[in-house]
Design a protein around this motif. Structure first.
Motif: not given
Length: 303
Positions: A136-144, A198-202, A209-211
């Motif tokens: 989540k710090r560096f990859f635009s698609m951590p869900q992958a 799930y990510a749409m919730v947050d 915060i830059g996640i």
């Protein structure tokens, strides 16, 4: 007799591993069990069902502990996660890691009752689970990455049924047939779909915060991307069903899953937190519909 302090600690441990939210375990369980049934051509036996069911729950629980430690400084700024035990200081980092490690070790002990190929692949599954929170710090698609981690029960299911005593790297890799990788790819799209919900919730908190998340990366195309991922998942698993000749019971299960995906569109199209979280939370029924289709199809083929 359990003392009050020990009881209170147990409650914190159960909160840490999301025992009160079993939907996360079910999201991993249904595709794993479906793969077991497909690999075995029917009921795979109680030993493997028990190992993979318990192992799935244990590893999901361990993953929650590791994730909360990794994200503790970010979670305090997110409305939904601010009160998690590690984030609010009710559990220390070392203690939380100890809980996660203990659960992972029990899961590994279960894997040791299968075969060498499955044991070898379990190492890759653990590495992905540990690596995911940091993407989540560096990859635009951590869900992958999460999709790979959440789908690794599929190749492990095939090796547990068909892997034999493979010992060399080439033999271990060969123990996973192409159909297992195809199912994993399809399942990765499903994880992308529900974890983007799930990510749409947050999203608002994550932007502050830059996640990095798929919901942020997809931007205004988030709803369309979720529905495209649902379609890719169902089409991929449908192609596997056609290849294996699973017939109408499996098609019926996929049709139910498609109907649920369409309902989820109605839940997320306005992008409201409540609707997006509800869609995520109910995704396990979609996975169950596909699993039920697999079981029914295998029963029909054998009957």
């Amino acid at each position: 007799m359990t003392t009050p302090s020990a009881r209170a600690r147990l409650v914190l441990y159960l909160e840490l591993i999301r025992w009160h939210r079993p939907a996360g375990s079910l999201l991993l369980l249904w595709p794993t069990l479906a793969a077991l049934w497909l690999a075995a051509g029917g009921f795979p036996g109680w030993h493997l069902v028990s190992v993979f069911t318990a192992g799935t729950v244990l590893m999901r629980s361990a993953g929650c502990a590791f994730n909360d430690v990794a994200d503790r400084r970010f979670d305090r700024h997110v409305q939904r996660t601010a009160q998690r035990p590690v984030t609010r200081g009710a559990l220390g980092v070392t203690e939380a890691l100890g809980v996660g490690a203990a659960l992972a070790l029990v899961a590994f002990a279960l894997v040791l009752t299968t075969n060498r190929a499955t044991v070898a692949w379990s190492g890759a599954a653990l590495a992905l689970a540990l690596f995911y929170p940091y993407t989540k710090r560096f990859f635009s698609m951590p869900q992958a990455v999460l999709g790979l981690a959440f789908s690794f029960g599929i190749p492990m299911a095939f090796t547990a049924v068909q892997g034999g005593g493979a010992v060399t790297p080439a033999a271990i890799a060969k123990a996973v047939p192409l159909v297992a990788w195809t199912l994993l790819l399809g399942n990765l799209f499903w994880v992308l779909a529900y974890d983007t919900e799930y990510a749409m919730v947050d999203r608002d908190d994550d932007l502050k915060i830059g996640i990095r998340t798929s919901a942020i990366t997809f931007g205004r195309f988030d709803v369309a991307a979720v529905m495209a991922c649902y379609a890719a998942y169902l089409l991929t698993w449908s192609a596997v069903g056609a290849q294996l000749g699973l017939g109408w019971p499996y098609a019926a299960g996929l049709a139910v899953a498609a109907g649920l995906a369409a309902w989820h569109y109605r839940l997320i199209r306005s992008r409201q937190r409540e609707g997006c979280f509800r869609a995520f939370h109910l995704n396990h029924w979609l996975g169950f519909a596909v699993f039920a289709g697999v079981v029914a199809a295998q029963a029909a083929l054998r009957g």
